[in-house]
Design a protein around this motif. Sequence first.
Motif, PDB file in Angstrom:
ATOM      1  N   VAL A 148      -6.118 -42.148  35.942  1.00 16.11           N
ATOM      2  CA  VAL A 148      -6.469 -41.437  34.716  1.00 16.11           C
ATOM      3  C   VAL A 148      -7.402 -42.319  33.906  1.00 16.11           C
ATOM      4  CG1 VAL A 148      -5.632 -40.354  32.605  1.00 16.11           C
ATOM      5  CG2 VAL A 148      -4.290 -40.177  34.720  1.00 16.11           C
ATOM      6  N   ALA A 149      -8.585 -41.798  33.629  1.00 18.62           N
ATOM      7  CA  ALA A 149      -9.593 -42.479  32.827  1.00 18.62           C
ATOM      8  C   ALA A 149      -9.605 -41.874  31.426  1.00 18.62           C
ATOM      9  CB  ALA A 149     -10.967 -42.325  33.463  1.00 18.62           C
ATOM     10  N   ASN A 158       2.302 -35.621  33.943  1.00 18.05           N
ATOM     11  CA  ASN A 158       2.564 -37.023  34.282  1.00 18.05           C
ATOM     12  C   ASN A 158       4.055 -37.286  34.149  1.00 18.05           C
ATOM     13  OD1 ASN A 158       1.995 -36.747  31.375  1.00 18.05           O
ATOM     14  ND2 ASN A 158       2.189 -38.974  31.252  1.00 18.05           N
ATOM     15  N   SER A 159       4.627 -37.931  35.167  1.00 21.35           N
ATOM     16  CA  SER A 159       6.072 -38.181  35.172  1.00 21.35           C
ATOM     17  C   SER A 159       6.429 -39.561  34.645  1.00 21.35           C
ATOM     18  CB  SER A 159       6.632 -37.988  36.589  1.00 21.35           C
ATOM     19  OG  SER A 159       5.974 -38.838  37.504  1.00 21.35           O
ATOM     20  N   ALA A 160       5.425 -40.351  34.303  1.00 18.79           N
ATOM     21  CA  ALA A 160       5.642 -41.676  33.712  1.00 18.79           C
ATOM     22  C   ALA A 160       4.603 -41.890  32.618  1.00 18.79           C
ATOM     23  CB  ALA A 160       5.522 -42.765  34.780  1.00 18.79           C
ATOM     24  N   ASP A 161       4.948 -42.733  31.649  1.00 18.15           N
ATOM     25  CA  ASP A 161       3.987 -43.067  30.602  1.00 18.15           C
ATOM     26  C   ASP A 161       2.737 -43.672  31.216  1.00 18.15           C
ATOM     27  OD1 ASP A 161       6.009 -42.330  28.866  1.00 18.15           O
ATOM     28  OD2 ASP A 161       6.162 -44.283  27.872  1.00 18.15           O
ATOM     29  N   VAL A 188      -9.549 -37.059  28.761  1.00 18.96           N
ATOM     30  CA  VAL A 188      -9.163 -37.796  29.961  1.00 18.96           C
ATOM     31  C   VAL A 188      -9.841 -37.179  31.177  1.00 18.96           C
ATOM     32  CG1 VAL A 188      -6.913 -38.463  29.035  1.00 18.96           C
ATOM     33  CG2 VAL A 188      -7.104 -36.401  30.422  1.00 18.96           C
ATOM     34  N   GLU A 189      -9.932 -37.978  32.236  1.00 15.64           N
ATOM     35  CA  GLU A 189     -10.410 -37.497  33.525  1.00 15.64           C
ATOM     36  C   GLU A 189      -9.495 -38.066  34.601  1.00 15.64           C
ATOM     37  OE1 GLU A 189     -15.136 -36.923  32.571  1.00 15.64           O
ATOM     38  OE2 GLU A 189     -14.561 -38.640  33.822  1.00 15.64           O
ATOM     39  N   LEU A 227      -0.081 -42.373  26.687  1.00 19.53           N
ATOM     40  CA  LEU A 227       0.217 -40.960  26.917  1.00 19.53           C
ATOM     41  C   LEU A 227       1.613 -40.928  27.508  1.00 19.53           C
ATOM     42  CD1 LEU A 227      -3.167 -39.846  28.511  1.00 19.53           C
ATOM     43  CD2 LEU A 227      -2.289 -39.158  26.286  1.00 19.53           C
ATOM     44  N   VAL A 228       2.575 -40.455  26.737  1.00 17.92           N
ATOM     45  CA  VAL A 228       3.965 -40.472  27.189  1.00 17.92           C
ATOM     46  C   VAL A 228       4.162 -39.485  28.328  1.00 17.92           C
ATOM     47  CG1 VAL A 228       4.853 -41.238  24.952  1.00 17.92           C
ATOM     48  CG2 VAL A 228       4.726 -38.791  25.471  1.00 17.92           C
TER      49      VAL A 228
END
Length: 130
Positions: free
Chosen positions: A34-35, A72-75, A89-90, A120-121
């Motif tokens: 993730v950028a 997303n499953s993790a921060d 984001v990209e 990003l949580v």
Amino acid sequence: MNPISDNLSNTGENRALDFLFGNSPTAPTTPLKVALVTANGSDTAAGTEVAGGGYARQSLSAAAAVSGATSNSADLVYTNMPAATVVGVEIWDSAGTPVRLWYGALTASRTVAAGDEFRLVAGALTMSIS
């Protein structure tokens, strides 16, 4: 953050269709990254990626899709950021020449000072196909 709905890049769209219709798709090279961007991109053009400080793309872990969506499953934690205003984001793969697969704007821009952390949580980044 807004869900990234139908914001597949043209490459992402082509690969998804190739997969669905059995046309020998090219799988993304994992891990997906993730950028953060300071100017949003489009289907055909990448945005302007954050640069400087300790910024680096972060690996994406995503839950299995349900009803055409996942998140997303993790921060996602970016440390020692440069001074920047993040607008979106990209999602890129990790190929030798990375391929941009998805893009999207944040619900609201976030300004960070040099040295700040940007987070990003888990669950904040939602991708869907509708």
